[in-house]
Design an enzyme around this catalytic site. Structure first.
Site, mmCIF file in Angstrom:
data_model
loop_
_atom_site.group_PDB
_atom_site.id
_atom_site.type_symbol
_atom_site.label_atom_id
_atom_site.label_comp_id
_atom_site.label_asym_id
_atom_site.label_seq_id
_atom_site.Cartn_x
_atom_site.Cartn_y
_atom_site.Cartn_z
ATOM 1 C CB CYS A 183 74.148 -20.600 10.346
ATOM 2 S SG CYS A 183 74.717 -22.192 9.991
ATOM 3 C CG HIS B 176 78.148 -18.780 12.379
ATOM 4 N ND1 HIS B 176 77.009 -19.226 13.268
ATOM 5 C CD2 HIS B 176 78.286 -19.937 11.711
ATOM 6 C CE1 HIS B 176 76.374 -20.227 13.038
ATOM 7 N NE2 HIS B 176 77.113 -21.016 11.993
ATOM 8 C CD GLU C 57 76.909 -16.182 15.387
ATOM 9 O OE1 GLU C 57 77.033 -15.645 14.290
ATOM 10 O OE2 GLU C 57 76.512 -17.299 15.377
#
Lengths: 236, 82
Positions: A85, A202, A204
């Site tokens: 991002c 994302h 994560e």
């Protein structure tokens, strides 16, 4: 294997990335933007957020921070770097990856689960994925509209540098599956050497099923697998 | 030594999609100004620099290309004033 997560002023996914690596079971440490010490990390994560308030352009100021000077040298000597991002935006501004990210075509912030297709699974960052595998991973951004010149897109295709493309649930690349207007549905690209990757989604935030998906873990597992096999070192 | 003043205009290159410009144009058309054929958005910066002559110009050019604009998608122009 040791992961280093950079914290810029305004980063807000640094703890998510840190926690994801803990879930993965690998060593991880934060790296401060004012330091130039990468603390012997084997891979650097540039996390999401709003580094330096997104002033000027997303990632434009972060690029000149002391830690980025070290990250740039590290990347140019073959070190593994993943930008997520805002981290992707920083990599583009730094010139470590080609292209730019424009404001989303619909001008709204996009925060939701989307699907991406693994275009190239022979990279350091996708080695545990199947060819064409569809991953469910969230996005959260205002400036994720990947742009590059037609000739450059052709070049990226030819070099297999397009790693992820937005798609629908079944893996069809379509306009409906494109959340921000990115050219050629591009969600993530690598550099020519393959040791630096940037992606808008994302991973994560998708490392445990309780979060809605654990598909993001595959990116980090791929890094560990490639690293242990010496793929990273060989390419470096 | 007096400060040199420069105004920097940063614009998207031709052909680069400008969703903000399009949205502003739509608003203008909705206001009834149907003569407006297109709108492109951009931004400007006012700089004061402690360097004179060509040396100052060179510094400003460097700042423009390294930071104020992204050469992949944007062009810049500089207007100087004494």
């Amino acid at each position: 294997m040791k992961f280093g997560v950079v914290t810029f002023p305004g980063s807000n996914c640094d703890y998510d990335a840190y926690t994801a690596i803990k879930v993965l079971g690998e060593e991880v440490e934060f790296l401060w933007h004012k330091s130039s010490d990468l603390l012997n990390s084997d891979v650097i994560i540039l996390p999401g957020g709003f580094s330096y308030g997104d002033y000027l352009r997303s990632g434009a100021i972060a690029r000149f921070s002391p830690i980025m000077k070290s990250v740039k040298e590290f990347a140019q000597s073959g070190g593994l770097v993943i930008g997520i991002c805002n981290g992707f935006q920083v990599l583009l501004e730094s010139g470590l990856l080609p292209g730019a990210l424009l404001r989303n075509a619909h001008l709204r912030f996009a925060g939701k689960y989307i699907y991406i297709k693994v275009e190239n699974n022979s990279t350091i960052f996708t080695s545990v994925c199947q060819p064409g595998e569809v991953l469910k991973i969230p996005i959260a951004h205002m400036d994720g509209n990947y742009y590059n010149f037609d000739g450059e897109i052709e070049y990226l295709k030819k070099q297999s540098q397009i790693i992820f493309r937005y798609c629908d649930k079944d893996g069809n690349i379509s306009e409906a599956g494109n959340p921000n207007g990115s050219i050629y549905n591009i969600a993530g690209i690598s550099n020519k050497e393959g040791n630096v990757i940037g992606m808008m989604p994302h991973p994560e935030r998708a490392v445990e099923n309780i979060l809605g998906s654990s598909d993001g873990l595959k990116i980090f597992e791929s890094i560990v697998k490639s690293f242990s096999k010496g793929m990273a070192i060989e390419r470096a | 030594m007096s400060n040199k003043k420069a105004t920097v205009f940063v614009r998207l290159k031709d052909g680069v999609l400008d969703p903000q410009g399009i949205t502003i144009q739509k608003a203008i058309l909705n206001m009834g100004y149907d003569q407006v054929a297109s709108v492109r958005s951009g931004r400007f910066f006012e700089l004061e620099i402690n360097a004179e002559g060509e040396q100052g110009d060179k510094k400003i050019e460097e700042i423009c290309s390294k930071l104020l604009s992204n050469p992949v998608i944007e062009n810049y122009t500089v207007e100087y004033e004494k």
